[in-house]
Motif scaffolding. Structure first.
Motif, PDB file in Angstrom:
ATOM      1  N   LEU A 111       0.835  -1.215   0.000  1.00  0.00           N
ATOM      2  CA  LEU A 111       0.000   0.000   0.000  1.00  0.00           C
ATOM      3  C   LEU A 111       0.863   1.257   0.000  1.00  0.00           C
ATOM      4  N   LYS A 112       1.915   1.259   0.828  1.00  0.00           N
ATOM      5  CA  LYS A 112       2.760   2.462   0.938  1.00  0.00           C
ATOM      6  C   LYS A 112       3.457   2.760  -0.384  1.00  0.00           C
ATOM      7  N   THR A 113       3.772   1.727  -1.156  1.00  0.00           N
ATOM      8  CA  THR A 113       4.398   1.932  -2.467  1.00  0.00           C
ATOM      9  C   THR A 113       3.396   2.532  -3.450  1.00  0.00           C
ATOM     10  N   LEU A 114       2.159   2.061  -3.370  1.00  0.00           N
ATOM     11  CA  LEU A 114       1.178   2.435  -4.395  1.00  0.00           C
ATOM     12  C   LEU A 114       0.457   3.759  -4.127  1.00  0.00           C
ATOM     13  N   TYR A 115       0.259   4.130  -2.872  1.00  0.00           N
ATOM     14  CA  TYR A 115      -0.514   5.354  -2.581  1.00  0.00           C
ATOM     15  C   TYR A 115       0.006   6.589  -3.322  1.00  0.00           C
ATOM     16  N   PRO A 116       1.338   6.846  -3.329  1.00  0.00           N
ATOM     17  CA  PRO A 116       1.800   8.063  -4.036  1.00  0.00           C
ATOM     18  C   PRO A 116       1.461   8.025  -5.532  1.00  0.00           C
ATOM     19  N   PHE A 124      -9.676   9.808  -3.202  1.00  0.00           N
ATOM     20  CA  PHE A 124     -10.285  11.072  -3.644  1.00  0.00           C
ATOM     21  C   PHE A 124      -9.253  12.183  -3.510  1.00  0.00           C
ATOM     22  N   ASN A 125      -8.387  12.294  -4.526  1.00  0.00           N
ATOM     23  CA  ASN A 125      -7.472  13.440  -4.535  1.00  0.00           C
ATOM     24  C   ASN A 125      -8.254  14.665  -5.028  1.00  0.00           C
ATOM     25  N   HIS A 126      -7.590  15.812  -5.162  1.00  0.00           N
ATOM     26  CA  HIS A 126      -8.314  17.043  -5.493  1.00  0.00           C
ATOM     27  C   HIS A 126      -9.017  16.957  -6.850  1.00  0.00           C
ATOM     28  N   SER A 128     -13.701   6.015   1.605  1.00  0.00           N
ATOM     29  CA  SER A 128     -13.178   7.215   2.264  1.00  0.00           C
ATOM     30  C   SER A 128     -11.895   6.904   3.018  1.00  0.00           C
ATOM     31  N   MET A 129     -11.061   7.932   3.102  1.00  0.00           N
ATOM     32  CA  MET A 129      -9.877   7.885   3.970  1.00  0.00           C
ATOM     33  C   MET A 129      -9.759   9.262   4.621  1.00  0.00           C
ATOM     34  N   SER A 130      -9.650   9.288   5.952  1.00  0.00           N
ATOM     35  CA  SER A 130      -9.504  10.585   6.633  1.00  0.00           C
ATOM     36  C   SER A 130      -8.244  10.649   7.487  1.00  0.00           C
ATOM     37  N   LEU A 131      -7.496   9.544   7.579  1.00  0.00           N
ATOM     38  CA  LEU A 131      -6.253   9.535   8.363  1.00  0.00           C
ATOM     39  C   LEU A 131      -5.064   9.383   7.421  1.00  0.00           C
ATOM     40  N   SER A 132      -4.217  10.397   7.360  1.00  0.00           N
ATOM     41  CA  SER A 132      -3.037  10.296   6.496  1.00  0.00           C
ATOM     42  C   SER A 132      -1.816   9.987   7.355  1.00  0.00           C
ATOM     43  N   GLN A 133      -0.654   9.991   6.691  1.00  0.00           N
ATOM     44  CA  GLN A 133       0.583   9.637   7.404  1.00  0.00           C
ATOM     45  C   GLN A 133       0.817  10.527   8.615  1.00  0.00           C
ATOM     46  N   LYS A 134       0.427  11.798   8.532  1.00  0.00           N
ATOM     47  CA  LYS A 134       0.676  12.700   9.667  1.00  0.00           C
ATOM     48  C   LYS A 134      -0.169  12.321  10.882  1.00  0.00           C
ATOM     49  N   ASP A 135      -1.286  11.558  10.649  1.00  0.00           N
ATOM     50  CA  ASP A 135      -2.126  11.102  11.764  1.00  0.00           C
ATOM     51  C   ASP A 135      -1.816   9.649  12.152  1.00  0.00           C
ATOM     52  N   GLY A 136      -0.740   9.094  11.589  1.00  0.00           N
ATOM     53  CA  GLY A 136      -0.405   7.700  11.885  1.00  0.00           C
ATOM     54  C   GLY A 136      -1.027   6.715  10.919  1.00  0.00           C
ATOM     55  N   GLY A 137      -1.673   7.214   9.848  1.00  0.00           N
ATOM     56  CA  GLY A 137      -2.254   6.317   8.836  1.00  0.00           C
ATOM     57  C   GLY A 137      -1.231   5.987   7.754  1.00  0.00           C
ATOM     58  N   LEU A 138      -1.663   5.255   6.729  1.00  0.00           N
ATOM     59  CA  LEU A 138      -0.734   4.837   5.672  1.00  0.00           C
ATOM     60  C   LEU A 138      -0.711   5.770   4.463  1.00  0.00           C
ATOM     61  N   PRO A 139      -1.860   6.377   4.047  1.00  0.00           N
ATOM     62  CA  PRO A 139      -1.839   7.173   2.813  1.00  0.00           C
ATOM     63  C   PRO A 139      -1.243   8.569   2.982  1.00  0.00           C
ATOM     64  N   ASP A 178      -1.118  12.744   2.540  1.00  0.00           N
ATOM     65  CA  ASP A 178      -2.155  13.757   2.784  1.00  0.00           C
ATOM     66  C   ASP A 178      -3.020  14.020   1.545  1.00  0.00           C
ATOM     67  N   SER A 179      -2.397  13.911   0.352  1.00  0.00           N
ATOM     68  CA  SER A 179      -3.092  14.329  -0.876  1.00  0.00           C
ATOM     69  C   SER A 179      -4.289  13.459  -1.243  1.00  0.00           C
ATOM     70  N   VAL A 180      -4.443  12.288  -0.634  1.00  0.00           N
ATOM     71  CA  VAL A 180      -5.581  11.435  -1.009  1.00  0.00           C
ATOM     72  C   VAL A 180      -6.601  11.248   0.122  1.00  0.00           C
ATOM     73  N   VAL A 181      -6.464  12.036   1.193  1.00  0.00           N
ATOM     74  CA  VAL A 181      -7.476  11.938   2.243  1.00  0.00           C
ATOM     75  C   VAL A 181      -8.345  13.195   2.242  1.00  0.00           C
ATOM     76  N   GLN A 182      -9.536  13.070   2.806  1.00  0.00           N
ATOM     77  CA  GLN A 182     -10.485  14.193   2.872  1.00  0.00           C
ATOM     78  C   GLN A 182     -10.917  14.409   4.314  1.00  0.00           C
ATOM     79  N   THR A 183     -11.568  15.557   4.556  1.00  0.00           N
ATOM     80  CA  THR A 183     -12.089  15.808   5.900  1.00  0.00           C
ATOM     81  C   THR A 183     -13.374  14.993   6.093  1.00  0.00           C
ATOM     82  N   GLU A 184     -13.723  14.790   7.357  1.00  0.00           N
ATOM     83  CA  GLU A 184     -14.948  14.031   7.643  1.00  0.00           C
ATOM     84  C   GLU A 184     -16.163  14.702   7.018  1.00  0.00           C
ATOM     85  N   GLN A 185     -16.214  16.023   7.099  1.00  0.00           N
ATOM     86  CA  GLN A 185     -17.388  16.719   6.561  1.00  0.00           C
ATOM     87  C   GLN A 185     -17.495  16.556   5.045  1.00  0.00           C
TER      88      GLN A 185
END
Ligand code: ZN
Length: 462
Positions: free
Chosen positions: A101-106, A142-144, A170-181, A183-190
């Motif tokens: 997953l970490k290889t493919l997300y970017p 869901f990137n931009h 959906s994905m809302s947790l990126s690497q900065k939150d301890g997730g795997l994807p 930042d560019s492919v996560v969205q806010t909960e709202q």
């Protein structure tokens, strides 16, 4: 390309197939002798005909099926169509799930609307040529540029005439939150909840014979927040749609959940309000006995993905234990980056072989895997109008000619379909319409689409 002619009210007798599987392996539907074939009128099957009998229904047209095996249309319960663009990527092959997953997300973060359109088209054709009449997709990137990814998919499945369940991932947790994807492919909960509501209102059709249904599908419990898991369950209940996610795929995932969430995945599912018959899970491998009983009591659906589980060395789904506990078990090819093929009839063959490593040979029959790919998958998607050849059910069916070298000398045609390795239908019908009238011709007509898709795949990883 397919004629995709509207179904008419003419009665068509698909006459005397070489062999038939009803979709069921127990109960009245399994007992019926269908070797006289089926009669289709409008969008539904109106009569099943016993061997050597004539239909009671007045017949307008006949199709001699005496050199073909007849099946209910196969139903794929889990896929990631966009991954057809990253099959067999050298940097990702030969890796387990998390590094994969970490290889493919970017790379996936560079997807565009055109990628989604062509990938959906390729994956659907690949599934249909292998006998699938209903497809499900789990799109969670869901990137931009992809705010309308599901709208694009809805347009494509509608144009192709295939029955579909599209899930708003959906994905809302990126690497900065301890997730795997990234930042560019996560969205806010709202953003996620607003779009989920918009899509279910725009596309979900719950009626009998529905061609398109929506479901809500956080990528996995470790890629979204707890509040999004809970809010998604509430929204799904409010909108009357189903819930889907990946669960129990690897031992790493159990460890990750214990470490990050303080509980095992099934406990977390319950904690978030997901334990009920509205939920189906992709994979469902690493559960203990008590968890299997709890999942069964909740009538959870399992999308069994044997090829992906073998490729990523994830494990072997305890299908018969889950089914005995009360789960619905259906079949899925999973995404094309972990399979790397979207062939449903071959998936059934792989299931038979893989499952025999866990259970006895006489427990995992060709009938069993055919049942998982039809009636079982229909139950996983919460549908009673497809998956079985019976009067009143949707006229979704596949006809296979056993004319390849691999079938020469085969005695039982239904067993041969699985054991000798069928890979393509000759004809495919969805809701009474022929989508494929000659498999070989259709495949040849897809060369232009294939060339465009392949070019985009090369550009994506360049
Ligand atoms: Zn998946």
């Amino acid at each position: 390309m397919p004629s995709n002619k509207p179904s008419t009210n003419q009665a068509l007798w698909i006459k005397n197939p070489l062999a038939v599987f009803s979709g069921a392996i127990s109960g009245a539907d399994a007992e019926r002798d269908l070797r006289g074939g089926v009669v289709v009128k409008g969008t539904t099957i109106v009569e099943c005909v016993a061997a050597g009998q004539q239909p009671i229904t007045p017949i307008d047209q006949q199709l001699d099926a005496s050199d073909m095996v007849l099946l209910p249309g196969l139903i794929n319960t889990h896929h990631h169509f966009y991954q057809t663009l990253t099959r067999c990527l050298p940097a990702a092959i030969n890796q387990p799930l998390f590094p994969w997953l970490k290889t493919l997300y970017p790379i996936w973060s560079g997807l565009t609307p055109k990628h989604i359109e062509l990938a959906t088209e390729i994956a659907c054709w690949e599934l249909m040529l292998s006998g699938a009449t209903t497809v499900a997709d789990h799109h969670y990137v869901f990137n931009h540029a992809l705010s309308e990814a599901i709208d694009i998919q809805a347009e494509v499945v509608g144009r192709l005439g295939v029955r579909a369940t599209l899930t708003r991932g959906s994905m809302s947790l990126s690497q900065k939150d301890g997730g795997l994807p990234p930042d560019s492919v996560v969205q806010t909960e709202q953003q996620i909840l607003d779009d989920s509501l918009r899509l279910t209102k725009a596309y979900h059709d719950a009626s009998e014979g529905s061609m398109l249904q929506l479901a809500l599908a956080p990528c996995s419990p470790f890629s979204v927040t707890e509040s999004l898991m809970k809010e998604t369950a509430l929204l799904a209940k409010q909108q009357g749609v189903r819930l889907h996610t990946h669960l129990g795929e690897t031992i790493d995932e159990n460890d990750f959940c214990l470490q990050k969430l303080g509980m095992r995945p099934v406990d977390y599912l319950e904690h978030c309000g997901w334990m009920g018959p509205q939920t189906w899970l992709a994979h469902g491998i690493h559960f203990d006995e008590a968890e299997i009983q709890r999942l069964g009591a909740a009538q959870i659906g399992i999308a069994h993905c044997p090829t992906s589980n073998m490729v990523l060395a994830s494990g072997i789904c305890p299908t018969l234990d889950l089914a005995a506990a009360g789960c619905h078990v259906g079949m899925a090819v999973d995404g094309s980056a972990s399979n790397d093929s979207s062939n449903m009839i071959q998936e059934l063959r792989h299931s038979l072989m893989q499952q025999r490593l866990r259970y006895r040979a006489d427990q995992i029959t060709h009938h069993q895997v055919l049942n998982w790919g039809t009636q079982g998958s229909a139950a996983v998607l919460g549908r009673e109008d497809i998956g079985v050849l019976a009067p009143g059910k949707q006229a979704d069916l596949g006809l296979y000619k056993l004319d390849g070298l691999n079938f020469s000398g085969a005695h039982d045609p239904l067993a041969a379909l699985i054991l000798c390795g069928a890979s393509q239908v000759n004809k495919l019908m969805v809701a009474g319409k022929w989508i494929i009238e000659n498999g070989d011709d259709t495949r040849a007509q897809l060369n232009q689409l294939k060339a465009k898709h392949h070019q985009l795949a090369k550009q994506l990883v360049a």
